[in-house]
Scaffold this motif. Sequence first.
Motif, short mmCIF file in Angstrom:
data_model
loop_
_atom_site.label_atom_id
_atom_site.label_comp_id
_atom_site.label_asym_id
_atom_site.label_seq_id
_atom_site.Cartn_x
_atom_site.Cartn_y
_atom_site.Cartn_z
N ILE A 59 117.15 -78.38 -15.88
CA ILE A 59 117.64 -79.52 -15.08
C ILE A 59 116.91 -79.47 -13.42
O ILE A 59 117.17 -78.24 -13.07
N ALA A 60 116.41 -80.11 -12.95
CA ALA A 60 115.90 -80.09 -11.70
C ALA A 60 116.75 -81.16 -10.90
O ALA A 60 117.13 -82.30 -11.03
N GLU A 61 117.21 -80.44 -9.77
CA GLU A 61 118.11 -81.07 -8.88
C GLU A 61 117.28 -82.22 -7.92
O GLU A 61 117.89 -83.15 -7.46
N ASN A 62 116.12 -81.78 -7.64
CA ASN A 62 115.37 -82.53 -6.84
C ASN A 62 113.80 -82.55 -7.41
O ASN A 62 113.18 -81.63 -7.89
N GLY A 63 113.48 -83.75 -7.89
CA GLY A 63 112.39 -84.15 -8.47
C GLY A 63 111.17 -83.92 -7.62
O GLY A 63 110.21 -83.74 -8.10
N ALA A 64 111.37 -83.83 -6.31
CA ALA A 64 110.40 -83.71 -5.57
C ALA A 64 109.71 -82.46 -5.49
O ALA A 64 108.75 -81.94 -4.90
N VAL A 65 110.50 -81.25 -6.09
CA VAL A 65 110.06 -79.86 -5.88
C VAL A 65 110.48 -79.34 -7.33
O VAL A 65 111.54 -79.04 -7.43
N VAL A 66 109.82 -79.43 -8.41
CA VAL A 66 110.08 -78.63 -9.88
C VAL A 66 108.95 -77.46 -9.93
O VAL A 66 107.77 -77.88 -9.68
N SER A 67 109.68 -76.31 -10.27
CA SER A 67 108.79 -75.07 -10.31
C SER A 67 108.36 -75.07 -11.65
O SER A 67 109.07 -75.34 -12.74
N VAL A 68 107.01 -75.05 -11.90
CA VAL A 68 106.32 -74.83 -13.13
C VAL A 68 105.60 -73.71 -13.34
O VAL A 68 104.70 -73.17 -12.36
N LYS B 251 111.11 -88.84 -12.58
CA LYS B 251 112.25 -88.88 -13.28
C LYS B 251 112.23 -87.84 -14.62
O LYS B 251 111.29 -87.25 -14.92
N THR B 252 113.33 -87.96 -15.42
CA THR B 252 113.42 -87.06 -16.57
C THR B 252 111.93 -87.43 -17.53
O THR B 252 111.80 -88.59 -17.92
N SER B 253 111.36 -86.13 -17.85
CA SER B 253 110.15 -86.56 -18.71
C SER B 253 109.73 -85.15 -19.29
O SER B 253 110.26 -83.81 -18.98
N ASP B 254 108.77 -85.15 -20.09
CA ASP B 254 108.19 -83.91 -20.59
C ASP B 254 107.07 -83.70 -19.28
O ASP B 254 106.26 -84.34 -18.67
N VAL B 255 107.01 -82.24 -19.18
CA VAL B 255 105.93 -81.56 -18.49
C VAL B 255 104.86 -81.08 -19.48
O VAL B 255 105.27 -80.35 -20.42
N ILE B 256 103.70 -81.70 -19.53
CA ILE B 256 102.47 -81.14 -20.62
C ILE B 256 101.54 -80.62 -19.86
O ILE B 256 100.97 -80.92 -18.94
N ALA B 257 101.40 -79.27 -20.53
CA ALA B 257 100.21 -78.47 -20.09
C ALA B 257 98.98 -78.55 -20.95
O ALA B 257 99.25 -78.67 -22.22
N VAL C 177 115.68 -84.56 -14.62
CA VAL C 177 115.69 -84.71 -13.23
C VAL C 177 116.96 -85.82 -12.96
O VAL C 177 117.09 -86.70 -13.23
N THR C 178 117.85 -85.03 -12.28
CA THR C 178 119.14 -85.56 -11.87
C THR C 178 119.32 -85.36 -10.41
O THR C 178 118.98 -84.60 -9.82
N LEU C 179 120.15 -86.41 -9.75
CA LEU C 179 120.77 -86.32 -8.52
C LEU C 179 121.74 -85.12 -8.43
O LEU C 179 122.88 -85.52 -9.15
N GLY C 180 121.83 -84.21 -7.83
CA GLY C 180 122.64 -83.10 -7.63
C GLY C 180 122.62 -82.13 -8.94
O GLY C 180 123.17 -81.00 -8.88
N GLY C 181 121.63 -82.29 -9.72
CA GLY C 181 121.39 -81.24 -10.92
C GLY C 181 122.67 -81.40 -11.84
O GLY C 181 122.73 -80.03 -12.47
N CYS C 182 123.85 -82.03 -11.98
CA CYS C 182 124.86 -82.10 -12.78
C CYS C 182 124.37 -82.38 -14.34
O CYS C 182 125.32 -82.53 -15.18
#
Length: 156
Positions: A72-81, A126-132, A149-154
């Motif tokens: 779960i990513a609290e902030n879609g602007a910064v998702v570690s991969v 928004k919520t999605s697959d990350v494809i390598a 991807v959720t607001l607040g990571g809940c």
Amino acid sequence: MQNTRRLFLKGTMAAGTLAVAAGANLLTPGQVLAAWPEKAFNAEKMDAALAEMEGTTELVESDRITVKTPDIAENGAVVSVTIGTDLPDAESISVYVPVNAFPLTASYELTDKFDGEITGRIKMAKTSDVIAVVKAGDKLYTAKREVKVTLGGCGG
């Protein structure tokens, strides 16, 4: 102590020279990034981006690629991969997020010194697959992982 001070001064002079060159438009990002695949990064569909980047859309699923992301990513602007692979002769790794306005989010050209893993941060709309997608030899291999991807990571 003396050698450290000299190295510091040389580094400062080199950085200052680069800053002056960039400020005088002698060194522009367009010149530095001349090989940037603009059409691939500006494509609005994953298949179009993949075709522009790799020349084909044929992918082979592989268990030799790992995609590490938060569930779960609290902030879609910064998702570690983190993408890892032990495929022999890996040439490049690209990261796609199909629901983004521009699905190709990152691409790395690899050297023979590649240690098997790249890490970075991407944006997700928004919520999605990350494809390598890993290019090794003449084939494209892929693996994916869903990130919520959720607001607040809940998780809602």
